[in-house]
Design a protein around this motif. Structure first.
Motif, PDB file in Angstrom:
ATOM      1  N   ASN A 209       5.200  -1.265   3.213  1.00 16.63           N
ATOM      2  CA  ASN A 209       5.154   0.182   3.394  1.00 16.63           C
ATOM      3  C   ASN A 209       6.312   0.946   2.771  1.00 16.63           C
ATOM      4  O   ASN A 209       6.323   2.166   2.795  1.00 16.63           O
ATOM      5  CB  ASN A 209       5.104   0.505   4.890  1.00 16.63           C
ATOM      6  CG  ASN A 209       3.852  -0.031   5.531  1.00 16.63           C
ATOM      7  OD1 ASN A 209       2.764   0.120   4.993  1.00 16.63           O
ATOM      8  ND2 ASN A 209       3.999  -0.691   6.661  1.00 16.63           N
TER       9      ASN A 209
ATOM     10  N   GLY B  42      -0.359   5.100  -1.169  1.00 19.17           N
ATOM     11  CA  GLY B  42      -1.807   5.097  -1.312  1.00 19.17           C
ATOM     12  C   GLY B  42      -2.317   4.212  -2.428  1.00 19.17           C
ATOM     13  O   GLY B  42      -3.517   4.151  -2.675  1.00 19.17           O
ATOM     14  N   ARG B  43      -1.402   3.524  -3.126  1.00 15.59           N
ATOM     15  CA  ARG B  43      -1.820   2.599  -4.177  1.00 15.59           C
ATOM     16  C   ARG B  43      -1.882   1.203  -3.565  1.00 15.59           C
ATOM     17  O   ARG B  43      -0.916   0.725  -2.997  1.00 15.59           O
ATOM     18  CB  ARG B  43      -0.831   2.584  -5.334  1.00 15.59           C
ATOM     19  CG  ARG B  43      -0.765   3.878  -6.055  1.00 15.59           C
ATOM     20  CD  ARG B  43       0.137   3.774  -7.243  1.00 15.59           C
ATOM     21  NE  ARG B  43       1.383   3.092  -6.908  1.00 15.59           N
ATOM     22  CZ  ARG B  43       2.500   3.215  -7.571  1.00 15.59           C
ATOM     23  NH1 ARG B  43       2.539   3.986  -8.618  1.00 15.59           N
ATOM     24  NH2 ARG B  43       3.576   2.576  -7.213  1.00 15.59           N
ATOM     25  N   TYR B  44      -3.007   0.566  -3.679  1.00 15.56           N
ATOM     26  CA  TYR B  44      -3.161  -0.789  -3.163  1.00 15.56           C
ATOM     27  C   TYR B  44      -2.947  -1.756  -4.311  1.00 15.56           C
ATOM     28  O   TYR B  44      -3.788  -1.897  -5.179  1.00 15.56           O
ATOM     29  CB  TYR B  44      -4.540  -0.959  -2.533  1.00 15.56           C
ATOM     30  CG  TYR B  44      -4.686  -0.131  -1.293  1.00 15.56           C
ATOM     31  CD1 TYR B  44      -4.205  -0.590  -0.085  1.00 15.56           C
ATOM     32  CD2 TYR B  44      -5.268   1.128  -1.341  1.00 15.56           C
ATOM     33  CE1 TYR B  44      -4.308   0.177   1.067  1.00 15.56           C
ATOM     34  CE2 TYR B  44      -5.378   1.904  -0.206  1.00 15.56           C
ATOM     35  CZ  TYR B  44      -4.899   1.412   1.004  1.00 15.56           C
ATOM     36  OH  TYR B  44      -4.997   2.170   2.130  1.00 15.56           O
TER      37      TYR B  44
ATOM     38  N   ASN C 145       0.827  -1.206   0.000  1.00 12.25           N
ATOM     39  CA  ASN C 145       0.000   0.000   0.000  1.00 12.25           C
ATOM     40  C   ASN C 145       0.858   1.251   0.000  1.00 12.25           C
ATOM     41  O   ASN C 145       0.442   2.290   0.466  1.00 12.25           O
ATOM     42  CB  ASN C 145      -0.971  -0.005   1.174  1.00 12.25           C
ATOM     43  CG  ASN C 145      -0.283  -0.128   2.516  1.00 12.25           C
ATOM     44  OD1 ASN C 145       0.937  -0.063   2.604  1.00 12.25           O
ATOM     45  ND2 ASN C 145      -1.060  -0.331   3.555  1.00 12.25           N
TER      46      ASN C 145
END
Length: 188
Positions: free
Chosen positions: A117, A76-78, A73
């Protein structure tokens, strides 16, 4: 399940399960689906519940056995990142029917770890090296020798795992050695 006890689930949600198969395919299951589950296939009655199946999405871009897949993630991109024995690494946005990016590792791969992360991942090879790479495919570091044992080459890599919050990498080798790697200016 990608779960840590401090931050919760590292994936898209606890209801999404992604599985990799020996034929190179990925299947994405949504456990919230109302289309039945394992219990409905065990039901012997001829009701509509017995004909229900799990609803899933399937992706078939890999050419060989899936070594590992992970949710990330970062930024902010999953995304889901998957790798296969042939060395192909794919980045998936589950809203699309094909991968959004591909990298060719150019070597056989026996292990893959993705940091959830930090934008980096590590690949392990039976040719006795670990390659730490950024998400754009740039090689950050190649590990060929044990740090504490002078001149001893690492064995074939069998497993890799990142710490969920720190940039630490644990590696297991076929020669019964386990090592922990950290950035140069970090104390372990």
């Amino acid at each position: 399940w990608n779960h840590d006890f401090i931050g919760g689930y590292a994936g898209i949600s606890p209801d999404i399960v992604v599985a990799g198969y020996g034929n190179g395919s990925l299947r994405v299951f949504d456990t919230r689906s109302r289309n039945g589950g394992p219990e409905s296939s065990l039901n012997n009655s001829r009701t509509s519940a017995s004909r229900r199946r799990w609803r899933y999405s399937e992706y078939d871009e890999h050419t060989s056995w899936i070594v590992d897949l992970s949710f990330t993630n970062y930024g902010g991109r999953y995304e889901v990142i998957s790798g296969c024995v042939a060395g192909n690494i794919k980045f998936w946005d589950l809203r699309y029917s094909t991968s959004v990016r591909s990298l060719d590792h150019k070597m056989q791969m026996t292990a893959l770890a993705v940091h959830s992360n930090v934008p980096m991942f590590a690949t392990g090879s039976p040719a006795q090296f670990i390659k730490v790479m950024s998400h754009d495919g740039a090689t950050q570091q190649v590990i060929r020798y044990h740090e504490q044992i002078s001149g001893q080459r690492i064995g074939p890599v069998s497993c890799l795992s990142f710490h969920p919050h720190m940039p630490f990498l644990a590696a297991g080798f076929a020669d019964d050695v386990v090592s922990l790697y950290a950035p140069a200016n970090t104390e372990v």
